[in-house]
Design an enzyme around this catalytic site. Structure first.
Site: not given
Ligand code: NDP
Length: 454
Positions: A98, A119, A122, A134, A173-174, A218, A249, A386
């Site tokens: 997962k 993962q 976690k 993943k 998603g991620d 999250t 997200n 999830s």
């Molecule tokens: P999204 O794609 O929804 O958002 C990612 C955000 O981070 C965007 O705003 C993106 O900017 C920004 N970003 C990416 N790279 C950089 C950078 N180098 N500097 C500044 N901002 C940056 O992803 P999520 O919110 O889903 O995921 C974010 C993190 O959380 C990841 O590490 C993911 O693995 C982790 N995570 C997510 C989960 C989930 O349920 N979604 C669960 C657990 C962990 P831009 O809009 O310009 O692309």
């Protein structure tokens, strides 16, 4: 490794790490994730030599399966494009693999392996029956039309469908994969299977079998965890100055819940820069820009007179704050940024992203008694819901928003309790990283022992 070599736990761990580096050359994120876990569980290994005898360490660092595949698709101009798809099925000791799918140009074997490795632990912390995996692609969704996203998702799923299923491997998603992409992936999966196998993907829109609160899970989960950590140390979120990196997200729903609990969130970022809003981030405007219009944060200042835009995302951490929530990507907070945060009086750091803090950064926070919520515990809310989505799908039922939110809160509080009690039991009270690593490793290792050498 020979048995005699296993007597000194530190030497033994060192040798396993060396082997990981040799066998997976150049995969620096993967090395980093393995090193963080293995070096923090040595007190447990001293007590449980049977893990060494059964080769748990050597097996746990080796994925059960890694697939990568060609993803050809045709863009709006009729040109053929080719991306690479990945899925790492890391460990199935506790349940079907997962873990999410990431679509981002930086995705490579190292990134999916580090994420898959994290993962495993976690998922174990959630208490739900899920193994670790993943996947993703180096596809860049930015600037692509809806049609291009759909075509890419359909081609990606045509290959991925060979490897997934509700008892086999359940992606979600991620970064770059939200409910639009999950919808297209699910549509193609259904078409290929000729069956509505709803439990094979999570993070679905609620109209096609998704769970309420999955979208928020999250970010909300992170804040439930952080608020419990603060409470345990005589603090609350009330009136605290908070900085959140990212505006995707995880960031959006962390901001929303932190504000509901009385915090003032001053700034958030994206990959092009950050906004500082003196009146506090307006989360509804953020949702409109990022979730609906999919535009850059530069749009935000058009709606907020007291907000400023700065082109360097990293400079967000120079703003003095009480609580820092890195919610964008890996290794955002290095030693230098950690020093700035500490100098500015940060009280707590809560990791929403996966591995957003380097080892040197974490060491500094712990040394300086900054409360530190490690990702594999504090961002487990997404995969927890999830897991709840899988349970609802299997029972062909839907739970109310309140019910899922209550269950999420309970799981996050429970994870905090396990991590802090384990840290205390191993003579490092407050070291939640160590507590979370030891508790989750023990759970996975025990399940592996029962199943023999597989
Ligand atoms: P999204 O794609 O929804 O958002 C990612 C955000 O981070 C965007 O705003 C993106 O900017 C920004 N970003 C990416 N790279 C950089 C950078 N180098 N500097 C500044 N901002 C940056 O992803 P999520 O919110 O889903 O995921 C974010 C993190 O959380 C990841 O590490 C993911 O693995 C982790 N995570 C997510 C989960 C989930 O349920 N979604 C669960 C657990 C962990 P831009 O809009 O310009 O692309």
């Amino acid at each position: 490794m020979e048995i005699e070599e296993r007597v000194n736990v530190n030497d033994y761990v060192f040798k396993v790490l060396e082997t990981v580096k040799l066998r997976n050359p150049g995969e620096k994120e993967f090395h980093q994730a393995v090193e963080e876990v293995l070096t923090s569980i040595t007190p447990l290994l001293e007590e449980r030599k049977e893990y060494l005898e059964a080769g748990i360490l050597e097996r746990i660092v080796e994925p059960e399966r890694v697939v990568y595949f060609r993803v050809p698709w045709i863009d709006d101009k009729g040109r053929t494009r080719v991306n690479r798809g990945f899925r790492v099925q890391f460990n199935s000791a506790l349940g079907p693999y997962k873990g999410g799918l990431r679509f981002h140009p930086t995705v490579n074997t190292s990134i999916v392996k580090f994420l898959g490795f994290e993962q495993i632990f976690k998922n174990a912390l959630t208490g739900l029956p899920m193994g670790g995996g993943k996947g993703g692609s180096d596809f860049n969704p930015k600037g692509k039309s809806d049609m291009e996203i759909m075509k890419f998702c359909q081609s990606f799923m045509t290959e991925l469908s060979r490897y997934i299923g509700d008892d086999i491997d359940v992606p979600a998603g991620d970064i770059g994969v939200g409910d639009r992409e999950i919808g297209y992936l699910f549509g193609q999966f259904k078409r290929l299977k000729g069956a509505y196998e709803v439990g094979a993907l999570t993070g679905k829109n609620i109209r096609i079998g998704g769970s309420l609160v999955r979208k928020e899970a999250t970010g909300y989960g992170l804040i439930y965890f952080v608020s419990r950590m603060l409470e345990d140390n005589g603090l609350t979120l009330e009136n605290k100055k908070v900085i959140v990196s990212g505006s995707g997200n995880v960031a959006i729903y962390a901001i929303e819940k932190a504000q509901q609990l009385g915090a003032k969130v001053l700034a958030c970022s994206d990959s092009s820069g950050f906004v500082y809003d003196y009146d506090g981030i307006d989360v509804e405007i953020l949702k409109a820009i990022k979730e609906k219009q999919r535009k850059s944060l530069t749009e935000y200042i058009k709606f907020r007179p007291n907000a400023e835009y700065n082109e360097n995302s990293k400079n967000i951490w120079k703003i003095p704050c009480d609580i820092a929530l890195p919610c964008a990507t890996q290794n955002e907070i290095d030693e230098e940024i950690a020093k700035i945060l500490i100098k500015n009086g940060v009280k707590a750091v809560g990791e929403g992203a996966n591995m957003p803090t380097t080892k040197e950064g974490i060491d500094l926070f712990i040394k300086n008694k900054v409360l530190f919520a490690p990702a594999k515990a504090s961002n487990a809310g997404g995969v927890a819901v999830s897991g709840l989505e899988m349970i609802q799908n299997a029972g062909k039922t839907y739970w109310s928003y309140e019910e899922v939110d209550q269950r999420l809160k309970k799981i996050m509080y429970e994870i905090y309790k396990i991590a802090s009690e384990t840290a205390e039991a191993f003579n490092e009270p407050g070291n939640l990283l160590k507590g979370a690593n030891i508790a989750s490793f023990e759970k996975v290792a025990n399940a592996m022992l029962i199943q023999g050498i597989v």
